[in-house]
Each structure stands twice: as structure tokens, then as C-alpha cells.
Scaffold this motif. Sequence first.
Motif, short mmCIF file in Angstrom:
data_model
loop_
_atom_site.label_atom_id
_atom_site.label_comp_id
_atom_site.label_asym_id
_atom_site.label_seq_id
_atom_site.Cartn_x
_atom_site.Cartn_y
_atom_site.Cartn_z
N GLY A 1 0.80 -1.22 0.00
CA GLY A 1 0.00 0.00 0.00
C GLY A 1 0.83 1.27 0.00
N ILE A 2 2.12 1.16 -0.34
CA ILE A 2 2.99 2.33 -0.37
C ILE A 2 3.05 2.84 -1.80
CG2 ILE A 2 5.33 3.18 0.03
CD1 ILE A 2 5.66 1.03 2.14
N ILE B 1 4.75 5.10 7.02
CA ILE B 1 5.77 4.21 6.45
C ILE B 1 6.82 3.93 7.50
CG2 ILE B 1 7.47 3.92 4.62
CD1 ILE B 1 5.88 5.87 2.92
N ASP B 2 6.94 2.65 7.87
CA ASP B 2 7.95 2.21 8.84
C ASP B 2 9.21 1.81 8.08
OD1 ASP B 2 9.56 0.78 10.66
OD2 ASP B 2 7.82 0.30 11.90
N ASN B 3 10.28 2.57 8.23
CA ASN B 3 11.50 2.31 7.47
C ASN B 3 12.06 0.91 7.73
OD1 ASN B 3 11.11 4.93 6.74
ND2 ASN B 3 13.11 5.67 7.38
N SER B 4 12.10 0.50 8.99
CA SER B 4 12.68 -0.81 9.33
C SER B 4 11.83 -1.95 8.78
CB SER B 4 12.80 -0.95 10.86
OG SER B 4 13.64 0.06 11.39
N GLU B 5 10.52 -1.84 8.93
CA GLU B 5 9.63 -2.90 8.42
C GLU B 5 9.72 -2.99 6.90
OE1 GLU B 5 4.85 -4.05 8.34
OE2 GLU B 5 5.57 -2.28 9.42
N LEU B 6 9.76 -1.84 6.23
CA LEU B 6 9.86 -1.84 4.77
C LEU B 6 11.18 -2.46 4.32
CD1 LEU B 6 8.89 -1.10 1.97
CD2 LEU B 6 9.71 1.24 2.36
N ALA B 7 12.28 -2.12 4.99
CA ALA B 7 13.59 -2.68 4.62
C ALA B 7 13.60 -4.19 4.80
CB ALA B 7 14.69 -2.02 5.44
N TRP C 1 21.76 -5.72 1.46
CA TRP C 1 21.35 -4.63 2.34
C TRP C 1 20.36 -3.74 1.62
CZ3 TRP C 1 22.22 0.70 1.73
CH2 TRP C 1 21.93 1.49 2.84
N VAL C 2 19.36 -3.27 2.36
CA VAL C 2 18.36 -2.35 1.83
C VAL C 2 18.31 -1.12 2.73
CG1 VAL C 2 15.93 -1.99 1.28
CG2 VAL C 2 16.97 -4.20 0.82
N GLY C 3 18.48 0.03 2.13
CA GLY C 3 18.39 1.28 2.87
C GLY C 3 17.13 2.04 2.50
N VAL C 4 16.38 2.49 3.51
CA VAL C 4 15.15 3.25 3.29
C VAL C 4 15.31 4.59 3.99
CG1 VAL C 4 12.66 3.35 3.62
CG2 VAL C 4 13.76 1.15 3.15
N ARG C 5 15.07 5.66 3.26
CA ARG C 5 15.26 7.00 3.81
C ARG C 5 14.15 7.92 3.32
NH1 ARG C 5 20.56 10.86 2.69
NH2 ARG C 5 19.93 12.63 3.98
N VAL D 1 9.90 12.69 -0.67
CA VAL D 1 10.48 11.63 -1.51
C VAL D 1 10.92 10.47 -0.62
CG1 VAL D 1 12.29 11.04 -3.16
CG2 VAL D 1 11.25 13.31 -3.22
N LEU D 2 10.61 9.24 -1.06
CA LEU D 2 11.06 8.03 -0.37
C LEU D 2 12.21 7.44 -1.18
CD1 LEU D 2 10.58 5.97 1.92
CD2 LEU D 2 9.10 4.72 0.35
N GLU D 3 13.40 7.40 -0.58
CA GLU D 3 14.58 6.88 -1.26
C GLU D 3 14.87 5.46 -0.78
OE1 GLU D 3 17.77 9.56 -0.56
OE2 GLU D 3 17.02 11.08 -1.96
N ILE D 4 15.03 4.55 -1.73
CA ILE D 4 15.33 3.15 -1.43
C ILE D 4 16.62 2.78 -2.16
CG2 ILE D 4 14.56 0.76 -1.65
CD1 ILE D 4 11.71 1.78 -1.56
#
Length: 396
Positions: free
Chosen positions: A130-131, A140-146, A158-162, A167-170
Motif C-alpha cells: 500500500g505504499i 511508512i515504517d523504514n525498518s519494516e519496509l527494509a 542490504w536495503v536502505g530506506v530513507r 520523496v522516499l529513497e530506497i
Amino acid sequence: MWYNILSYVIISVSGLKPERFVNICARRNIKLWGIKRIDKDTIVMCVSSTDFRKRIRPVAFKARCKVRILEKKGLIIKLYRYRKRKVLAASFAVGIMLTMLLCSMLWSIRIEGATPIEEMRTRLVLSSMGIRPGVFMHNIDNSELADTLMDNQPGIAWVGVRKRGIVLEITLAKRQEYNDKGTVPDDVHCDVVAKKDAVVSKIVPEQGTALVTIDTTVTKGQKLIAGWVVQMDEEGKEHKRPVHARGIVKGIVWHSVEIPIETQHERIVATGKEKTLTTINFFGINIGLPGKKNPYDSYSSVTFEQYLTLPSGKEMPMGIVKTKIMETRKETVILSYEEALEATRLRAMELIDNMIPDDADILETFFEIRKTEEGVFLYMACECEENIGVEVAVGD
């Protein structure tokens, strides 16, 4: 800029020595700016409304100067002038709240370090969670999404979410892996191990020490060629010298499948009727057009999304969503036993073919029909000779 948002006044200071007024303000930390001399006895300057009300009068008295307001400036002053215009004030408040609302939403998703396939897979995962443009950033939970992206992305280390504004940077970082052919660098100490269960049919160590012989049964992960060689020193003692193990190791591997033979099965077919529904997506909210409903009970659908794009190429969270709906129905197909057997045989061969590597040699293939209390099954097995060795760095 801050005083432009709040309020300030433009004043004129006149007297025998107006520069004394400026010096006293400086000693008392009263901020003045835009100072201009008009003539010998007059200076024009700007001062904040708060300082003017509370601190300027004692300074003017001590400097023996006369202070006069020329103009009042600032956003608060302008709003105060329109205090009786309630509609304008309400519109301004709504505008501020709408701006704050838009700034708290996701407008764009930026994915870095991914191949086109990985980017497509990432966007599918985001869509399933749903994002999408229009959702609130705080949801948006960064840790859960990663963690979710890591679970659904093979080969990613490794996956970084910021979150950066709207803007959502992945960022995706690939895992360094060695393939089945062995791509461990030559200067790395490694062993050759079995990548699957097998019976060794051929082993030719090019470098290293063979630990198994022909006709030996090995299991996945078992060491086949050790990354060391034995050397004798001057005193006649044996020493193991680490090397980069390599060689050819082949083994006999069995692949098998068991599939039920079914003379009757159901399949879903399209009736040929279809309809396209159009909705407007505004910040993640789909607004359906009046009179547009799905008339089918059983259907399949394909969705096409088209968002407004800025000249820079960024998508805005506003656009049109078209959903093509195709009516379907269940259809029962009855086959004869021979037809069902042939169809099952083809399915079994397709499954077996997907299991066998391209460089494998097929030695024997056989079929068997098995009757049990649960039904009739077709069992297919294939005996192959495959390369079973893979280089693995010591310590991995």
C-alpha cells in the motif's frame, strides 16, 4: 526574512546627533537594519515591532532624538488589516492546512542501485504494502519496509530506506556471491564443495587435495577438494600450504516427480465480454466516476496507472487509473485415460526439464504408474551426470 514573516517598522530618527541613537541601540543589542542617512539630522532605519514597542523610547530619550514611524511592514500587519474579512482569513487558513497536508504525503519513490527487474520487483512489493504516491509519510515504517524488501529480493545484501521530504529513497546493495562455475578470485583461499547430493562419478583435482573418490556418496555442502597441498620441509616434516582449490567434479544425480493422473479438471476461460473502469487517483485516493460499476461476478482484471509528470520527469500523486475487467467462467474438461496420461506425461517432462542443468548429461529416464488409495499417479525419474563442485571461499 523572519521579520518579514512577523512584523517590523520603518522609522525616521531626527536630532542633533542621530548617530548616537544607533550607537546606543548597538550597545543594548537592539537589531537595526536598512540604515540610510537622509540629511545631516535625519536617519531612516528598520526595527522589529517588538523592540520598537518595548525598547526604543528610552533610547530616543537618552539620545535626545525624535522617532517617527514611516511605515509598518510584515505578514502579521497585512493580516491584521484584513481581520474583518472572515472569508479571506478562512481561505488563508485552509490554504496553510492544505499545504501542510500535501507536505506530509509521499510524492515520489526513488530506487537506486537496482537492475530494471529488481526495480520492478521492488515497486510490486511497495504496491502490495500500500505504499504509493499519496500515502502519509508517517505511516511508512523504514525498518519494516527494509525487512520486507530483503525477504522478497534474492541476492540483496542490504536495503536502505530513507525519507527525504516528500520523496522516499530506497537503496539496494547486492550480495557478493560466487556462482556455480566458481568465480572466487584466484588469490582467495577456497575449497571445492558439493552443491547437491550425488554419487561421485569423476574427480580431477587441478589444484588442492581430493578428499573423495569415485562411487562415493556425498551430500550437499560436503568438501570434495580441500584448499591445501602437502609439502615437505628440509627436515622431512609435512606441512599444509593453503591454495585456491579447483578441479572437475561430476556426480550422478536423480531427479523425480510424482503427478496425479486426472481425467477431469476445471479451467477458467474468458467469455469475451469486457469493460473498462476509469477512476481518478488523487494523493492515493481512488475516486470512481459515477455510473461506472463492475457488472461481472467472475472476472480477471488488468490495471493501468498514468500519473501527471513534471518537466523534470518526477511523477505527481495525481493521475488516471484504468482497470480493464474481463468476464470469466469455469469450464469442466473431461479427458479419456490415454489423453489424461499423455497430458500428465508432458507436465512431468516439463517439471523434470526445469530441474536439470543445461550442461548435464541424461543417462536414463523412466516412467511408472502407481495406484494408491488416494488415486492414480505418474512417477517419473531421471538419472543425470552433472557438475556438482562449486568453489567456496574458506570462512564463508
